[in-house]
Design an enzyme around this catalytic site. Sequence first.
Site, mmCIF file in Angstrom:
data_model
loop_
_atom_site.group_PDB
_atom_site.id
_atom_site.type_symbol
_atom_site.label_atom_id
_atom_site.label_comp_id
_atom_site.label_asym_id
_atom_site.label_seq_id
_atom_site.Cartn_x
_atom_site.Cartn_y
_atom_site.Cartn_z
ATOM 1 N N HIS A 1 0.843 -1.201 0.000
ATOM 2 C CA HIS A 1 0.000 0.000 0.000
ATOM 3 C C HIS A 1 0.872 1.243 0.000
ATOM 4 O O HIS A 1 1.924 1.279 0.649
ATOM 5 C CB HIS A 1 -0.990 -0.003 1.167
ATOM 6 C CG HIS A 1 -0.387 -0.031 2.534
ATOM 7 N ND1 HIS A 1 0.101 1.094 3.156
ATOM 8 C CD2 HIS A 1 -0.189 -1.051 3.408
ATOM 9 C CE1 HIS A 1 0.556 0.779 4.355
ATOM 10 N NE2 HIS A 1 0.407 -0.529 4.535
ATOM 11 N N ASP B 1 -0.126 4.315 0.959
ATOM 12 C CA ASP B 1 -0.433 5.328 1.977
ATOM 13 C C ASP B 1 0.267 5.032 3.297
ATOM 14 O O ASP B 1 0.697 3.905 3.558
ATOM 15 C CB ASP B 1 -1.947 5.461 2.193
ATOM 16 C CG ASP B 1 -2.622 4.158 2.619
ATOM 17 O OD1 ASP B 1 -2.242 3.090 2.110
ATOM 18 O OD2 ASP B 1 -3.521 4.213 3.473
ATOM 19 N N ASP C 1 6.462 0.464 6.879
ATOM 20 C CA ASP C 1 5.035 0.219 6.574
ATOM 21 C C ASP C 1 4.567 1.152 5.477
ATOM 22 O O ASP C 1 3.981 2.186 5.758
ATOM 23 C CB ASP C 1 4.217 0.394 7.857
ATOM 24 C CG ASP C 1 2.768 0.006 7.685
ATOM 25 O OD1 ASP C 1 2.434 -0.636 6.680
ATOM 26 O OD2 ASP C 1 1.948 0.364 8.548
ATOM 27 N N GLU D 1 -5.069 1.892 2.327
ATOM 28 C CA GLU D 1 -5.071 0.661 3.118
ATOM 29 C C GLU D 1 -5.323 0.980 4.579
ATOM 30 O O GLU D 1 -6.102 0.309 5.265
ATOM 31 C CB GLU D 1 -3.720 -0.065 2.979
ATOM 32 C CG GLU D 1 -3.712 -1.465 3.616
ATOM 33 C CD GLU D 1 -3.289 -1.495 5.087
ATOM 34 O OE1 GLU D 1 -3.508 -2.537 5.735
ATOM 35 O OE2 GLU D 1 -2.764 -0.499 5.604
ATOM 36 N N GLU D 2 -4.664 2.041 5.049
ATOM 37 C CA GLU D 2 -4.705 2.341 6.484
ATOM 38 C C GLU D 2 -6.076 2.791 6.964
ATOM 39 O O GLU D 2 -6.329 2.842 8.159
ATOM 40 C CB GLU D 2 -3.658 3.427 6.827
ATOM 41 C CG GLU D 2 -2.220 3.049 6.500
ATOM 42 C CD GLU D 2 -1.622 2.023 7.479
ATOM 43 O OE1 GLU D 2 -2.359 1.545 8.357
ATOM 44 O OE2 GLU D 2 -0.431 1.709 7.331
ATOM 45 N N GLU E 1 3.984 -6.454 3.840
ATOM 46 C CA GLU E 1 3.847 -5.774 5.140
ATOM 47 C C GLU E 1 4.996 -6.231 6.043
ATOM 48 O O GLU E 1 5.500 -7.355 5.895
ATOM 49 C CB GLU E 1 2.508 -6.134 5.800
ATOM 50 C CG GLU E 1 1.296 -5.511 5.141
ATOM 51 C CD GLU E 1 0.975 -4.096 5.627
ATOM 52 O OE1 GLU E 1 1.739 -3.553 6.456
ATOM 53 O OE2 GLU E 1 -0.029 -3.546 5.155
ATOM 54 N N HIS F 1 3.714 2.851 12.377
ATOM 55 C CA HIS F 1 2.752 3.826 12.920
ATOM 56 C C HIS F 1 3.334 4.660 14.076
ATOM 57 O O HIS F 1 2.629 5.474 14.650
ATOM 58 C CB HIS F 1 1.459 3.144 13.424
ATOM 59 C CG HIS F 1 0.701 2.439 12.331
ATOM 60 N ND1 HIS F 1 -0.618 2.077 12.452
ATOM 61 C CD2 HIS F 1 1.072 2.023 11.101
ATOM 62 C CE1 HIS F 1 -1.030 1.465 11.340
ATOM 63 N NE2 HIS F 1 -0.003 1.420 10.518
HETATM 64 ZN ZN LIG Z 1 0.818 -1.463 6.322
#
Ligand SMILES: [Zn+2]
Length: 391
Positions: A73, A75, A105, A137-138, A165, A359
Amino acid sequence: MELLGRTKDILGDLIAFPTVSRDSNLEMIAYLAEKLETAGAQVDIQLDLSGTKANLFATVGPDAPGGIVLSGHSDVVPVDDQPWSFDPFAMTEQDGLIYGRGSCDMKGFIAAATALADRFAGLELQRPVHFAFTYDEEIGCFGARALMQQLEKREHKPAMVIIGEPTEMRIIEGHKGCYEYSTHFHGSEGHGSAPELGVNAVEYAVRYAARLLELKDDLRGRADPMSRFNPPWTTVNLGALTGGSAHNVIASKARIDWEMRPVHSSDADFVKGQLEEYCTRHLLPAMQSVYPEAEIVTEVIGEMDGLEVVDENAARDLVASLTGTNDADVVAFGTEAGIFQKCGMNVVVCGPGSIMQAHKADEFLAESQLASCLDMLEKLADKLDRPAPRN
Ligand SMILES: [Zn+2]
């Protein structure tokens, strides 16, 4: 390591695109499209309805069945209120670690896949290799869902998907789903002294919540004793219960925010079916006998499918042969994997970096992880580079 250097250059460029989910990812997608086209890939860009975000789906090799997708992903999560020691949108290298928002990520994997595109394009491939880079995705996997609609239309759907991931290059063959709902109860107001003249939404919400708690217990009994998940059953969480206005007023509105994390989608179907039956047989008839417009409405906030562990998983077996380990595990975090799986593909999650860094402030990817990922992808290229069988 010329390849590692090239990959880091790409990663630095990718980190510099601030592709927080709420913002556009178009510049990053255009950058990747240019790289992949130069490498010899056929690139498809799929815009979302707003026109500010896009998926990229690129292909090298023949239009044939059995394709392998390298997926990530585009984003990233926001950096607001996070105490970063570095500029989150500029790559910083220190002591073998690569810092930046999205480094693990999951722009590291995207950079690695992109760096190897020309290598794949130079092979005599018998089946295609695809690059799938998605948006959003997030915040609910909207890009992956849109991509599936696109792939369903193709003559040859890919057979296998590797989702990069961050798993520290461990092979992940399963994760739970995450389904979130808000259930709204609409009753009718009245004076607390005459409860039979109103429909108290809070009371019905409490009865609904009690049914949910019974189902929560039932789910424990449905757990597979061999399950590797912790806990091994599908969980339910009542996150918030709100409603009403004052002591002496019959509440006309109430809401329950809740989630379940299904091990199997059949558990989710079970819970939904039981709640539906409870509402139509018990709650709604009682509510509507007093106030015909009374209703219970469940709003779907998000339904991220789990990746179900299956015996036959060619993607898992392929990655096992590339990384030289047969240990496949399950994890607690969610990915787009379930969406690909539901579309009929074999899926495995395996990528560089650790979810522990994702994150967070000072998110990083160890350079050694990036090197391991490149190693896996190079082995994949070697494996696919087989001369065509003569017939
Ligand atoms: Zn991810």
